[in-house]
Design a protein around this motif. Structure first.
Motif, PDB file in Angstrom:
ATOM      1  N   ALA A  22       0.835  -1.208   0.000  1.00  0.00           N
ATOM      2  CA  ALA A  22       0.000   0.000   0.000  1.00  0.00           C
ATOM      3  C   ALA A  22       0.869   1.258   0.000  1.00  0.00           C
ATOM      4  O   ALA A  22       0.538   2.249  -0.665  1.00  0.00           O
ATOM      5  N   LEU A  23       1.979   1.235   0.716  1.00  0.00           N
ATOM      6  CA  LEU A  23       2.895   2.381   0.710  1.00  0.00           C
ATOM      7  C   LEU A  23       3.467   2.627  -0.681  1.00  0.00           C
ATOM      8  O   LEU A  23       3.585   3.782  -1.108  1.00  0.00           O
ATOM      9  N   ASP A  24       3.820   1.554  -1.384  1.00  0.00           N
ATOM     10  CA  ASP A  24       4.342   1.703  -2.743  1.00  0.00           C
ATOM     11  C   ASP A  24       3.297   2.340  -3.659  1.00  0.00           C
ATOM     12  O   ASP A  24       3.610   3.234  -4.446  1.00  0.00           O
ATOM     13  N   VAL A  25       2.061   1.884  -3.549  1.00  0.00           N
ATOM     14  CA  VAL A  25       0.974   2.441  -4.352  1.00  0.00           C
ATOM     15  C   VAL A  25       0.746   3.904  -3.957  1.00  0.00           C
ATOM     16  O   VAL A  25       0.576   4.775  -4.821  1.00  0.00           O
ATOM     17  N   ALA A  26       0.764   4.176  -2.668  1.00  0.00           N
ATOM     18  CA  ALA A  26       0.535   5.539  -2.167  1.00  0.00           C
ATOM     19  C   ALA A  26       1.607   6.500  -2.661  1.00  0.00           C
ATOM     20  O   ALA A  26       1.302   7.649  -3.002  1.00  0.00           O
ATOM     21  N   LYS A  27       2.850   6.053  -2.703  1.00  0.00           N
ATOM     22  CA  LYS A  27       3.924   6.918  -3.204  1.00  0.00           C
ATOM     23  C   LYS A  27       3.697   7.262  -4.672  1.00  0.00           C
ATOM     24  O   LYS A  27       3.890   8.393  -5.089  1.00  0.00           O
ATOM     25  N   LYS A  32      -3.241   8.833   0.535  1.00  0.00           N
ATOM     26  CA  LYS A  32      -3.223   8.698   1.987  1.00  0.00           C
ATOM     27  C   LYS A  32      -3.562   7.250   2.312  1.00  0.00           C
ATOM     28  O   LYS A  32      -4.376   6.627   1.629  1.00  0.00           O
ATOM     29  N   VAL A  33      -2.958   6.744   3.373  1.00  0.00           N
ATOM     30  CA  VAL A  33      -3.191   5.363   3.789  1.00  0.00           C
ATOM     31  C   VAL A  33      -3.830   5.371   5.172  1.00  0.00           C
ATOM     32  O   VAL A  33      -3.405   6.113   6.055  1.00  0.00           O
ATOM     33  N   THR A  34      -4.836   4.529   5.332  1.00  0.00           N
ATOM     34  CA  THR A  34      -5.466   4.345   6.641  1.00  0.00           C
ATOM     35  C   THR A  34      -5.305   2.887   7.053  1.00  0.00           C
ATOM     36  O   THR A  34      -5.672   1.982   6.299  1.00  0.00           O
ATOM     37  N   VAL A  83      -0.088   8.547   6.912  1.00  0.00           N
ATOM     38  CA  VAL A  83      -0.800   7.378   7.418  1.00  0.00           C
ATOM     39  C   VAL A  83      -1.618   7.767   8.634  1.00  0.00           C
ATOM     40  O   VAL A  83      -1.128   8.448   9.538  1.00  0.00           O
ATOM     41  N   LYS A  84      -2.868   7.326   8.633  1.00  0.00           N
ATOM     42  CA  LYS A  84      -3.733   7.445   9.811  1.00  0.00           C
ATOM     43  C   LYS A  84      -4.046   6.029  10.263  1.00  0.00           C
ATOM     44  O   LYS A  84      -3.950   5.084   9.479  1.00  0.00           O
ATOM     45  N   SER A  85      -4.452   5.907  11.511  1.00  0.00           N
ATOM     46  CA  SER A  85      -4.834   4.576  11.994  1.00  0.00           C
ATOM     47  C   SER A  85      -6.129   4.673  12.793  1.00  0.00           C
ATOM     48  O   SER A  85      -6.402   5.679  13.435  1.00  0.00           O
ATOM     49  N   GLU A  86      -6.902   3.618  12.708  1.00  0.00           N
ATOM     50  CA  GLU A  86      -8.153   3.493  13.444  1.00  0.00           C
ATOM     51  C   GLU A  86      -8.190   2.102  14.064  1.00  0.00           C
ATOM     52  O   GLU A  86      -7.851   1.117  13.400  1.00  0.00           O
ATOM     53  N   ILE A  87      -8.593   2.053  15.313  1.00  0.00           N
ATOM     54  CA  ILE A  87      -8.794   0.778  15.992  1.00  0.00           C
ATOM     55  C   ILE A  87     -10.250   0.753  16.428  1.00  0.00           C
ATOM     56  O   ILE A  87     -10.706   1.650  17.137  1.00  0.00           O
ATOM     57  N   ILE A  88     -10.981  -0.269  15.972  1.00  0.00           N
ATOM     58  CA  ILE A  88     -12.388  -0.363  16.325  1.00  0.00           C
ATOM     59  C   ILE A  88     -12.671  -1.730  16.946  1.00  0.00           C
ATOM     60  O   ILE A  88     -11.959  -2.694  16.697  1.00  0.00           O
ATOM     61  N   THR A  89     -13.722  -1.784  17.739  1.00  0.00           N
ATOM     62  CA  THR A  89     -14.203  -3.053  18.273  1.00  0.00           C
ATOM     63  C   THR A  89     -15.208  -3.594  17.278  1.00  0.00           C
ATOM     64  O   THR A  89     -16.076  -2.865  16.810  1.00  0.00           O
ATOM     65  N   SER A  90     -15.083  -4.867  16.954  1.00  0.00           N
ATOM     66  CA  SER A  90     -15.856  -5.433  15.862  1.00  0.00           C
ATOM     67  C   SER A  90     -16.605  -6.692  16.263  1.00  0.00           C
ATOM     68  O   SER A  90     -16.087  -7.518  16.998  1.00  0.00           O
TER      69      SER A  90
END
Length: 143
Positions: A22-27, A32-34, A83-90
């Protein structure tokens, strides 16, 4: 083309490889990567189940996940990718990933696959396969 890339992240080697792809594609596309981590409590609830145990388990999982994500964010920063990050309860990882991607308008999902087949796939399911079947945006599965 791809402005917002979603990487479902479960701390596995496969999801780490997916993140690097994903980083390669983003570059290439200045995207932006989440990173999205879906935490699950005890999936095997029984008659005498105590929900307090779930809360403690989620708390521990979240702490470990945050430490690991910090390392990935530093790696992304060195590669000049936001890069952003999200942590959710699933309750349903596949549905939560698909819903997250749709509501946040992600153009691409890059997801790692454990490559399970046969009985393991039937018993444990395949998050990558479920996401690719249910979402409308392109999905890149990394093995």
């Amino acid at each position: 083309m791809f402005q917002n890339i979603l990487v479902p992240f479960d701390l596995s080697d496969q999801s780490t490889r997916a993140f690097k792809v994903a980083l390669d594609v983003a570059k290439k596309y200045q995207s932006k990567v989440t990173l999205l981590t879906c935490l699950e409590g005890d999936a095997w609830h029984h008659k005498y189940y105590d929900s307090r145990a779930d809360k403690e388990l989620i708390k521990k999982q979240s702490k470990v996940t945050k430490k690991y994500i910090e390392k990935l964010e530093l790696f992304a920063e060195k590669n000049n990718v936001i890069v952003k990050s999200e942590i959710i309860t699933s309750k349903s990882v596949v549905n939560d990933i698909v819903t997250f991607a749709k509501t946040r308008k992600h153009d691409l999902i890059v997801i790692g696959s454990h490559g399970r087949t046969g009985f393991d796939k039937v018993l444990l399911g395949s998050v990558a396969n479920g996401v690719s079947q249910k979402t409308r945006c392109p999905v890149l599965i990394v093995k």
